[in-house]
Design a protein around this motif. Sequence first.
Motif, short mmCIF file in Angstrom:
data_model
loop_
_atom_site.label_atom_id
_atom_site.label_comp_id
_atom_site.label_asym_id
_atom_site.label_seq_id
_atom_site.Cartn_x
_atom_site.Cartn_y
_atom_site.Cartn_z
N MET A 101 34.39 -87.16 -57.50
CA MET A 101 33.05 -86.58 -57.43
C MET A 101 32.79 -86.12 -56.00
SD MET A 101 29.35 -88.31 -58.46
CE MET A 101 29.86 -89.90 -57.91
N THR A 102 32.00 -85.07 -55.86
CA THR A 102 31.54 -84.59 -54.56
C THR A 102 30.03 -84.79 -54.49
OG1 THR A 102 33.30 -82.95 -54.44
CG2 THR A 102 31.40 -82.58 -53.03
N ILE A 103 29.53 -85.14 -53.31
CA ILE A 103 28.09 -85.36 -53.17
C ILE A 103 27.53 -84.48 -52.06
CG2 ILE A 103 28.16 -87.74 -54.03
CD1 ILE A 103 28.02 -88.68 -51.11
N GLN A 104 26.22 -84.29 -52.08
CA GLN A 104 25.51 -83.61 -51.01
C GLN A 104 24.46 -84.55 -50.46
OE1 GLN A 104 23.15 -80.08 -51.97
NE2 GLN A 104 23.84 -79.11 -50.09
N MET A 105 24.45 -84.73 -49.13
CA MET A 105 23.52 -85.67 -48.50
C MET A 105 22.09 -85.13 -48.56
SD MET A 105 25.67 -87.94 -47.78
CE MET A 105 24.41 -89.05 -47.14
N ARG A 106 21.18 -86.03 -48.90
CA ARG A 106 19.76 -85.68 -48.93
C ARG A 106 19.02 -86.16 -47.70
NH1 ARG A 106 17.70 -86.78 -55.05
NH2 ARG A 106 16.22 -85.15 -54.45
N ALA A 107 19.71 -86.92 -46.87
CA ALA A 107 19.14 -87.42 -45.62
C ALA A 107 20.30 -87.75 -44.70
CB ALA A 107 18.29 -88.67 -45.87
N GLN A 108 20.03 -87.87 -43.41
CA GLN A 108 21.05 -88.29 -42.46
C GLN A 108 21.53 -89.69 -42.81
OE1 GLN A 108 19.19 -87.98 -38.60
NE2 GLN A 108 20.18 -86.03 -38.20
N TRP A 109 22.83 -89.90 -42.71
CA TRP A 109 23.37 -91.24 -42.96
C TRP A 109 24.76 -91.34 -42.35
CZ3 TRP A 109 27.79 -92.92 -45.56
CH2 TRP A 109 27.88 -94.31 -45.73
N ASN A 110 24.95 -92.32 -41.48
CA ASN A 110 26.27 -92.69 -40.97
C ASN A 110 27.06 -91.49 -40.45
OD1 ASN A 110 28.03 -94.78 -40.39
ND2 ASN A 110 29.18 -94.54 -42.28
N GLY A 111 26.38 -90.60 -39.74
CA GLY A 111 27.05 -89.44 -39.14
C GLY A 111 27.01 -88.18 -39.97
N PHE A 112 26.63 -88.29 -41.24
CA PHE A 112 26.50 -87.12 -42.10
C PHE A 112 25.08 -86.56 -41.99
CE2 PHE A 112 29.70 -89.69 -44.55
CZ PHE A 112 30.80 -88.88 -44.24
N GLU A 113 24.95 -85.24 -42.00
CA GLU A 113 23.66 -84.60 -41.88
C GLU A 113 23.06 -84.30 -43.26
OE1 GLU A 113 22.04 -84.12 -39.05
OE2 GLU A 113 23.72 -85.08 -38.01
N ALA A 114 21.73 -84.20 -43.33
CA ALA A 114 21.08 -83.80 -44.57
C ALA A 114 21.58 -82.43 -44.98
CB ALA A 114 19.57 -83.79 -44.39
N GLY A 115 21.97 -82.29 -46.25
CA GLY A 115 22.48 -81.03 -46.75
C GLY A 115 23.99 -80.90 -46.71
N LEU B 211 34.43 -89.70 -49.47
CA LEU B 211 34.06 -91.07 -49.74
C LEU B 211 34.64 -91.54 -51.08
CD1 LEU B 211 30.31 -90.93 -48.66
CD2 LEU B 211 32.27 -91.69 -47.30
N SER B 212 34.72 -92.84 -51.25
CA SER B 212 35.18 -93.39 -52.51
C SER B 212 34.14 -93.15 -53.60
CB SER B 212 35.44 -94.89 -52.39
OG SER B 212 34.22 -95.58 -52.19
N GLY B 213 34.56 -93.20 -54.85
CA GLY B 213 33.64 -93.00 -55.95
C GLY B 213 32.52 -94.03 -55.96
N SER B 214 32.86 -95.27 -55.63
CA SER B 214 31.84 -96.32 -55.64
C SER B 214 30.81 -96.11 -54.54
CB SER B 214 32.49 -97.70 -55.48
OG SER B 214 33.20 -97.79 -54.26
N GLU B 215 31.27 -95.62 -53.37
CA GLU B 215 30.33 -95.35 -52.28
C GLU B 215 29.43 -94.17 -52.63
OE1 GLU B 215 28.81 -96.05 -48.25
OE2 GLU B 215 29.43 -97.13 -50.04
N GLU B 216 30.01 -93.14 -53.26
CA GLU B 216 29.19 -92.00 -53.69
C GLU B 216 28.12 -92.45 -54.67
OE1 GLU B 216 32.46 -88.36 -53.38
OE2 GLU B 216 32.22 -89.48 -55.26
N THR B 217 28.49 -93.29 -55.61
CA THR B 217 27.54 -93.79 -56.60
C THR B 217 26.43 -94.60 -55.92
OG1 THR B 217 29.25 -93.87 -58.30
CG2 THR B 217 27.28 -95.21 -58.66
N ARG B 218 26.81 -95.42 -54.92
CA ARG B 218 25.83 -96.24 -54.22
C ARG B 218 24.82 -95.37 -53.47
NH1 ARG B 218 24.74 -98.68 -49.38
NH2 ARG B 218 26.34 -97.50 -48.29
N LEU B 219 25.32 -94.32 -52.78
CA LEU B 219 24.42 -93.46 -52.02
C LEU B 219 23.51 -92.67 -52.94
CD1 LEU B 219 26.88 -92.12 -49.28
CD2 LEU B 219 25.12 -93.89 -49.05
N ILE B 220 24.00 -92.26 -54.08
CA ILE B 220 23.16 -91.55 -55.05
C ILE B 220 22.08 -92.49 -55.58
CG2 ILE B 220 23.14 -90.52 -57.36
CD1 ILE B 220 25.94 -89.38 -56.69
#
Length: 441
Positions: free
Chosen positions: A1-15, A21-30
């Motif tokens: 799965m691919t995700i798009q950030m909705r807010a800044q987190w751990n060095g990633f920018e919104a958008g 990331l692992s599938g489990s981490e993507e699921t957690r962030l969603i």
Amino acid sequence: MTIQMRAQWNGFEAGQVVSTLSGSEETRLIGLGLARSYTAGMDGYTPTFSAAEKIAGKGLVSAHGIAGGAGKRGVAQVGQSNERSGARNWAGPGSVATDVTFDGLGLADPIAPSVSALGSVIPHLHARLRNRGWSLQWRNCAVGGSSFIKQWAGQATQWAANAAFFGQRASLGTGDAGDYGDVIVDSGRVFRCKVGRPRYATNASGVAIPSGSGATNIDYIITPTATQVTGATKPAAFATAAVNDDIVDNTITWTCVATSVGSMAAFKVLRSGDFGFDPLGLLARTKTNLDAISGVSERWVFMANGQSDAQASLANQPTIRSWYKQAVESMVDYFVAQGYRVALGFTCFSPNYTVFADPTYPDQFATLQLAINDALTVTYAGNASVIAGGDLYDYWGRTPPTYPEPPATSIVGANAPHLLASAYPEYAQVWADALAASGKW
């Protein structure tokens, strides 16, 4: 799965589109609302929070912090009104009343146990530390108008004629620890003020404070108008008092608590174990709230103060550097003894405050900053449990972005002690940079 950030987190920018990331981490962030599942062609949609999601996210920040990250820590905020929620007192531009959010962060979220706080720097600082990978839970234990010397550590004094002293007071209920009462060292003995003027700092019980103010939920120092004072001459019974003897001194009553002074002395800044240490229970309150945070690997105290101690010391510039250093060290040593770590900072200057009209005030404030530096560079040099926090005086100097107080208050002038809410992002960045520089954040 691919995700798009909705807010800044751990060095990633919104958008930002993320596929590493692992599938489990993507699921957690969603699940946390920090990201959404992404497919090609979705870029035309703005990945921002809905109103409902912002409310839910602010609730997480206020109550628990955002889960995940490199480590989990509990943090207690200790200081005065600017550390608590200074902007709540202002109804003009840049206040929490007119600008509820900055950068989408909820300034109007009270963070326990600061029951009356309506705005705080904590959401901004939380976001900056969260983006460095930390999972945090906060407790706002700052108390408006509080002095590290007088109300947090406590200070013994000596008898004086026709003078006011604060008396022993029982707890009003939940959230209020009562008052130990002022302590004096005189006639080779230690005395506690049993009957004197009332003083309050915290109260979440809903019990009205008997001061005429009508305050029920507070987290600032209140000293109601009162008339209790000592007599014109010292009572002769001071010289022969035994432990638990009461001595009536005009409208003040003293109780003898020790017939030898031991380590006590007039004007000693008190330490854990001394009579009258932590007179209003503010240190104990911080400990109770910080210990209640579970599932964290470290507990930290962020300390910053200065305005009240400069105000209380206009006549004592030759000694205030030593007194303030002793008070800070008394508090830091107490916290470190609990197993906590401490970030020691300094609050902002207060321009044009009528109480600070004495021309020595700017030098007094700078002297307190020197005391902080003394503690950091001498007493705690090499101590892994104590680091430098943010220094707002160093950052803004004598012209911080504060706001004019309403004319009806006792605080007047072009600018007063409290920062505009719009200054909170800078305040947070000063602290975040100092914490990062320590290598521990």
